[in-house]
Design a protein around this motif. Sequence first.
Motif, PDB file in Angstrom:
ATOM      1  N   ILE A  44       0.852  -1.339  -0.090  1.00 21.72           N
ATOM      2  CA  ILE A  44       0.019   0.045   0.147  1.00 21.72           C
ATOM      3  C   ILE A  44       0.766   1.267   0.092  1.00 21.72           C
ATOM      4  O   ILE A  44       0.650   2.263  -0.760  1.00 21.72           O
ATOM      5  CB  ILE A  44      -0.974   0.036   1.251  1.00 21.72           C
ATOM      6  N   ALA A  45       1.747   1.171   0.879  1.00 19.90           N
ATOM      7  CA  ALA A  45       2.886   2.219   1.063  1.00 19.90           C
ATOM      8  C   ALA A  45       3.454   2.373  -0.408  1.00 19.90           C
ATOM      9  O   ALA A  45       3.590   3.678  -0.823  1.00 19.90           O
ATOM     10  CB  ALA A  45       3.849   2.069   1.913  1.00 19.90           C
ATOM     11  N   LYS A  46       4.001   1.613  -1.225  1.00 19.67           N
ATOM     12  CA  LYS A  46       4.467   1.471  -2.304  1.00 19.67           C
ATOM     13  C   LYS A  46       3.494   2.299  -3.390  1.00 19.67           C
ATOM     14  O   LYS A  46       3.953   3.216  -4.234  1.00 19.67           O
ATOM     15  CB  LYS A  46       5.141   0.345  -2.888  1.00 19.67           C
ATOM     16  N   TRP A  47       2.249   1.922  -3.477  1.00 20.94           N
ATOM     17  CA  TRP A  47       1.190   2.335  -4.446  1.00 20.94           C
ATOM     18  C   TRP A  47       1.055   3.819  -4.136  1.00 20.94           C
ATOM     19  O   TRP A  47       1.092   4.518  -5.127  1.00 20.94           O
ATOM     20  CB  TRP A  47      -0.154   1.721  -4.136  1.00 20.94           C
ATOM     21  N   TYR A  48       1.181   4.041  -2.856  1.00 23.11           N
ATOM     22  CA  TYR A  48       0.790   5.506  -2.481  1.00 23.11           C
ATOM     23  C   TYR A  48       1.834   6.356  -3.087  1.00 23.11           C
ATOM     24  O   TYR A  48       1.864   7.510  -3.727  1.00 23.11           O
ATOM     25  CB  TYR A  48       0.842   5.711  -1.043  1.00 23.11           C
ATOM     26  N   GLU A  49       3.224   5.975  -2.965  1.00 22.60           N
ATOM     27  CA  GLU A  49       4.568   6.724  -3.673  1.00 22.60           C
ATOM     28  C   GLU A  49       4.373   6.877  -5.068  1.00 22.60           C
ATOM     29  O   GLU A  49       4.400   7.767  -5.848  1.00 22.60           O
ATOM     30  CB  GLU A  49       5.947   6.035  -3.159  1.00 22.60           C
ATOM     31  N   VAL A  50       4.042   5.630  -5.723  1.00 23.68           N
ATOM     32  CA  VAL A  50       3.715   5.488  -7.084  1.00 23.68           C
ATOM     33  C   VAL A  50       2.695   6.545  -7.585  1.00 23.68           C
ATOM     34  O   VAL A  50       2.691   7.313  -8.494  1.00 23.68           O
ATOM     35  CB  VAL A  50       3.473   4.144  -7.610  1.00 23.68           C
ATOM     36  N   PHE A  51       1.530   6.581  -6.715  1.00 24.53           N
ATOM     37  CA  PHE A  51       0.406   7.346  -7.247  1.00 24.53           C
ATOM     38  C   PHE A  51       0.776   8.844  -7.013  1.00 24.53           C
ATOM     39  O   PHE A  51       0.183   9.520  -8.069  1.00 24.53           O
ATOM     40  CB  PHE A  51      -0.676   7.049  -6.218  1.00 24.53           C
ATOM     41  N   LEU A  52       1.498   9.306  -5.994  1.00 30.03           N
ATOM     42  CA  LEU A  52       1.610  10.854  -5.830  1.00 30.03           C
ATOM     43  C   LEU A  52       2.572  11.099  -7.018  1.00 30.03           C
ATOM     44  O   LEU A  52       2.841  12.275  -7.309  1.00 30.03           O
ATOM     45  CB  LEU A  52       2.175  10.916  -4.352  1.00 30.03           C
ATOM     46  N   SER A  53       3.748  10.203  -7.295  1.00 30.39           N
ATOM     47  CA  SER A  53       4.443  10.788  -8.178  1.00 30.39           C
ATOM     48  C   SER A  53       3.907  11.033  -9.527  1.00 30.39           C
ATOM     49  O   SER A  53       4.208  11.824 -10.336  1.00 30.39           O
ATOM     50  CB  SER A  53       5.690   9.242  -8.465  1.00 30.39           C
ATOM     51  N   LYS A  54       2.920  10.039 -10.006  1.00 34.16           N
ATOM     52  CA  LYS A  54       2.432  10.224 -11.326  1.00 34.16           C
ATOM     53  C   LYS A  54       1.454  11.654 -11.124  1.00 34.16           C
ATOM     54  O   LYS A  54       1.458  12.313 -12.159  1.00 34.16           O
ATOM     55  CB  LYS A  54       1.479   9.130 -11.520  1.00 34.16           C
ATOM     56  N   VAL A  55       0.774  11.691 -10.099  1.00 34.63           N
ATOM     57  CA  VAL A  55      -0.089  13.204  -9.864  1.00 34.63           C
ATOM     58  C   VAL A  55       0.801  14.336 -10.221  1.00 34.63           C
ATOM     59  O   VAL A  55       0.522  15.367 -10.912  1.00 34.63           O
ATOM     60  CB  VAL A  55      -0.689  13.300  -8.661  1.00 34.63           C
ATOM     61  N   LYS A  56       2.110  14.240  -9.322  1.00 31.78           N
ATOM     62  CA  LYS A  56       2.835  15.333  -9.498  1.00 31.78           C
ATOM     63  C   LYS A  56       3.492  15.674 -10.855  1.00 31.78           C
ATOM     64  O   LYS A  56       3.643  16.830 -11.275  1.00 31.78           O
ATOM     65  CB  LYS A  56       4.224  15.124  -8.479  1.00 31.78           C
ATOM     66  N   ASN A  57       3.835  14.500 -11.591  1.00 32.58           N
ATOM     67  CA  ASN A  57       4.437  14.602 -12.982  1.00 32.58           C
ATOM     68  C   ASN A  57       3.330  14.943 -13.973  1.00 32.58           C
ATOM     69  O   ASN A  57       3.862  15.809 -15.096  1.00 32.58           O
ATOM     70  CB  ASN A  57       5.246  13.303 -13.293  1.00 32.58           C
ATOM     71  N   SER A  58       2.260  14.454 -13.846  1.00 36.39           N
ATOM     72  CA  SER A  58       1.386  14.402 -15.161  1.00 36.39           C
ATOM     73  C   SER A  58       0.056  14.653 -14.780  1.00 36.39           C
ATOM     74  O   SER A  58      -1.020  14.485 -15.613  1.00 36.39           O
ATOM     75  CB  SER A  58       1.437  13.128 -15.859  1.00 36.39           C
ATOM     76  N   GLY A  59      -0.364  15.091 -13.397  1.00 34.87           N
ATOM     77  CA  GLY A  59      -1.728  15.348 -13.169  1.00 34.87           C
ATOM     78  C   GLY A  59      -2.406  13.954 -13.066  1.00 34.87           C
ATOM     79  O   GLY A  59      -1.831  12.982 -12.784  1.00 34.87           O
ATOM     80  N   THR A  60      -3.742  13.929 -13.201  1.00 32.33           N
ATOM     81  CA  THR A  60      -4.675  12.981 -13.158  1.00 32.33           C
ATOM     82  C   THR A  60      -5.260  12.536 -14.286  1.00 32.33           C
ATOM     83  O   THR A  60      -6.100  11.469 -14.072  1.00 32.33           O
ATOM     84  CB  THR A  60      -5.801  13.322 -12.166  1.00 32.33           C
ATOM     85  N   ALA A  61      -4.817  12.755 -15.274  1.00 33.55           N
ATOM     86  CA  ALA A  61      -5.028  12.294 -16.827  1.00 33.55           C
ATOM     87  C   ALA A  61      -5.094  10.725 -16.744  1.00 33.55           C
ATOM     88  O   ALA A  61      -5.850  10.071 -17.492  1.00 33.55           O
ATOM     89  CB  ALA A  61      -4.443  12.968 -17.760  1.00 33.55           C
TER      90      ALA A  61
END
Length: 208
Positions: A184-201
Amino acid sequence: MFGCLVAGRLLQTNLQQIDDTHAIFELPNASSINHICVFLLGTIPFPDGYGATVHLHWPGKGFQLLGMLSNDKPSAIFRLRSSFSSSTTTRAFEASSTSMLSDSSSETAAVLGIAIEPLAQILPQIQSLPTQGSISINPTAVARPPLDPTLFAERIVRHLFNYISGFASSSDLGPDVTIPMGIIAKWYEVFLSKVKNSGTAFLERDAE
């Protein structure tokens, strides 16, 4: 109703209401701010015929007009480094600025001000701004209605489920399966990284 995001920092939703039509965000460490995004959260639209002007109080330079938000333009990005003169250029916060800033700002803090006004009063103010003062986040997305929060939450949960599914076989995904917190922690890191880099598209692509 509003949110703001300083580039390189966490999302801010800690809006402080000044009166019925004025609100502020406090922005610490003003000297490190280059770009700021201001947007509607999508929960409450403006009344018909209304929008908001966006202002910034830079330490020592008074409140200055940055741009606007409306139901048709629910988000905007502003570049701050070269957009400030040595004097105040807006009157929207003059009446309350003295008492407000005495408690909420310092030599190193900026204050983002949002004033709800009739569009008929906003448009003449915006027309006087340099065209480079405001950049729309995504011209094709601005015209879209706000995303249903329930649908948005569903897409996040689907993204989490798909991520977890990659670590287990179909027989392991029963109702009583235990998921290690590390996954779960790893998913959270991956998810935040995607949002910061490319938004929620990417959530929309995952839903297709």
